[in-house]
Design a protein around this motif. Sequence first.
Motif, PDB file in Angstrom:
ATOM      1  N   UNK A  39       0.858  -1.180   0.000  1.00  0.00           N
ATOM      2  CA  UNK A  39       0.000   0.000   0.000  1.00  0.00           C
ATOM      3  C   UNK A  39       0.896   1.232   0.000  1.00  0.00           C
ATOM      4  N   UNK A  40       1.108   1.800  -1.190  1.00  0.00           N
ATOM      5  CA  UNK A  40       2.024   2.925  -1.327  1.00  0.00           C
ATOM      6  C   UNK A  40       1.356   4.264  -1.069  1.00  0.00           C
ATOM      7  N   UNK A  41       0.047   4.231  -0.832  1.00  0.00           N
ATOM      8  CA  UNK A  41      -0.669   5.454  -0.490  1.00  0.00           C
ATOM      9  C   UNK A  41      -0.639   5.709   1.014  1.00  0.00           C
ATOM     10  N   UNK A 227       1.238 -13.263  14.517  1.00  0.00           N
ATOM     11  CA  UNK A 227       0.525 -13.628  13.292  1.00  0.00           C
ATOM     12  C   UNK A 227       1.116 -14.931  12.778  1.00  0.00           C
ATOM     13  N   UNK A 228       0.297 -15.951  12.667  1.00  0.00           N
ATOM     14  CA  UNK A 228       0.743 -17.267  12.213  1.00  0.00           C
ATOM     15  C   UNK A 228       0.402 -17.443  10.740  1.00  0.00           C
ATOM     16  N   UNK A 229       1.407 -17.810   9.936  1.00  0.00           N
ATOM     17  CA  UNK A 229       1.200 -18.079   8.511  1.00  0.00           C
ATOM     18  C   UNK A 229       1.344 -19.584   8.293  1.00  0.00           C
ATOM     19  N   UNK A 230       0.240 -20.303   8.144  1.00  0.00           N
ATOM     20  CA  UNK A 230       0.286 -21.768   8.048  1.00  0.00           C
ATOM     21  C   UNK A 230       1.083 -22.292   6.855  1.00  0.00           C
ATOM     22  N   UNK A 231       1.112 -21.541   5.749  1.00  0.00           N
ATOM     23  CA  UNK A 231       1.774 -22.035   4.547  1.00  0.00           C
ATOM     24  C   UNK A 231       3.209 -21.607   4.383  1.00  0.00           C
ATOM     25  N   UNK A 232       3.754 -20.919   5.370  1.00  0.00           N
ATOM     26  CA  UNK A 232       5.100 -20.366   5.239  1.00  0.00           C
ATOM     27  C   UNK A 232       6.089 -21.055   6.158  1.00  0.00           C
ATOM     28  N   UNK A 233       7.347 -21.003   5.724  1.00  0.00           N
ATOM     29  CA  UNK A 233       8.461 -21.363   6.578  1.00  0.00           C
ATOM     30  C   UNK A 233       9.154 -20.081   6.992  1.00  0.00           C
ATOM     31  N   UNK A 234      10.478 -20.039   6.797  1.00  0.00           N
ATOM     32  CA  UNK A 234      11.265 -18.899   7.246  1.00  0.00           C
ATOM     33  C   UNK A 234      11.251 -17.733   6.265  1.00  0.00           C
ATOM     34  N   UNK A 235      10.821 -17.971   5.028  1.00  0.00           N
ATOM     35  CA  UNK A 235      10.912 -16.942   3.990  1.00  0.00           C
ATOM     36  C   UNK A 235       9.532 -16.569   3.471  1.00  0.00           C
ATOM     37  N   UNK A 236       8.723 -15.997   4.343  1.00  0.00           N
ATOM     38  CA  UNK A 236       7.338 -15.667   4.000  1.00  0.00           C
ATOM     39  C   UNK A 236       7.241 -14.711   2.823  1.00  0.00           C
ATOM     40  N   UNK A 237       8.229 -13.865   2.632  1.00  0.00           N
ATOM     41  CA  UNK A 237       8.188 -12.930   1.498  1.00  0.00           C
ATOM     42  C   UNK A 237       8.070 -13.687   0.187  1.00  0.00           C
ATOM     43  N   UNK A 243      -0.220 -13.089   1.965  1.00  0.00           N
ATOM     44  CA  UNK A 243      -0.584 -13.252   3.380  1.00  0.00           C
ATOM     45  C   UNK A 243       0.304 -12.389   4.265  1.00  0.00           C
ATOM     46  N   UNK A 244       1.571 -12.304   3.902  1.00  0.00           N
ATOM     47  CA  UNK A 244       2.501 -11.501   4.697  1.00  0.00           C
ATOM     48  C   UNK A 244       2.156 -10.019   4.608  1.00  0.00           C
ATOM     49  N   UNK A 245       1.911  -9.531   3.394  1.00  0.00           N
ATOM     50  CA  UNK A 245       1.563  -8.121   3.226  1.00  0.00           C
ATOM     51  C   UNK A 245       0.323  -7.782   4.043  1.00  0.00           C
ATOM     52  N   UNK A 246      -0.676  -8.649   3.975  1.00  0.00           N
ATOM     53  CA  UNK A 246      -1.910  -8.378   4.723  1.00  0.00           C
ATOM     54  C   UNK A 246      -1.660  -8.337   6.231  1.00  0.00           C
ATOM     55  N   UNK A 247      -0.903  -9.304   6.742  1.00  0.00           N
ATOM     56  CA  UNK A 247      -0.649  -9.364   8.187  1.00  0.00           C
ATOM     57  C   UNK A 247       0.125  -8.136   8.665  1.00  0.00           C
ATOM     58  N   UNK A 248       1.160  -7.771   7.941  1.00  0.00           N
ATOM     59  CA  UNK A 248       2.009  -6.669   8.373  1.00  0.00           C
ATOM     60  C   UNK A 248       1.294  -5.331   8.210  1.00  0.00           C
TER      61      UNK A 248
END
Length: 266
Positions: A39-41, A227-237, A243-248
């Motif tokens: 979100x750059x705005x 925030x838990x990301x079920x489908x991610x390991x150490x490199x959520x980016x 999912x990472x963008x939304x959580x952060x």
Amino acid sequence: MTSFVLPHEVHGDGAHKVFAVHGWFADRSAYAAVLPDLDRTSFSYALVDLRGYGEARDATGSYTTAEAAVDLVELADRLGWERFSVVGHSMGGAVAQRLLAVAPHRLRRIAGVSPVPASGMPLAGEQAALFRDAAHRAENRRAIIDLTTGGRRPAAWLDRMVARSLERSDPKAFRAWLDSWAGEDFTADVVDSEVPALAVAGALDPALSPEVMRQTWLAWYPRAELALLPGAGHYAMDETPLDLVRAVEDFLRADGPGGTGAGGVA
């Protein structure tokens, strides 16, 4: 510590200023997969290269999280950012926590993505050798990335991550950084900080797991969230970028336009 301008690029022109700090294995290109959907705005994101990485690959320094925190404050001054938030991945998460001691009055929020705790990550035996020798052994870097993503990622992706890591980090700096993020314990300097702190943990990461976050971030910081990301390991980016963008960004946005939003505990 000598003054140094961290190489950086700014995305967005929002009022909420945010530094994005990479981890041990990459420069600021670690955030490439999430860039299109930020979100750059609402936010202005400054992606930085720490000393020893990317455009700062040849920069000298102590290569410590404490030095990096000072570098970020100096960059904030140059950018005219009086107050800001920090997003840090892994080692970068330790840098974000260092700022709780260095410049707490300037922090709006911190978010760690699989963040190394302020207590460090003591390594011993074969594990210590695996990480220590990763400075000059590509196969060690590949093994670490594979391990911390649950052994589920394609071989081509692992190879690409290793190639990027080798290309964009200086071996001596890479090795020195390990001693700082893994070996230093600065918990006493940051415990009970009132700055809202989000820990993002991937369920597939055995090293910096959700349980580790509960035992560290959530135990130390009164205004902490998980925030838990079920489908991610150490490199959520790379693994779950949307999912990472939304959580952060949900966490950052909760601060409100004036920077007075309340934190929560998960």
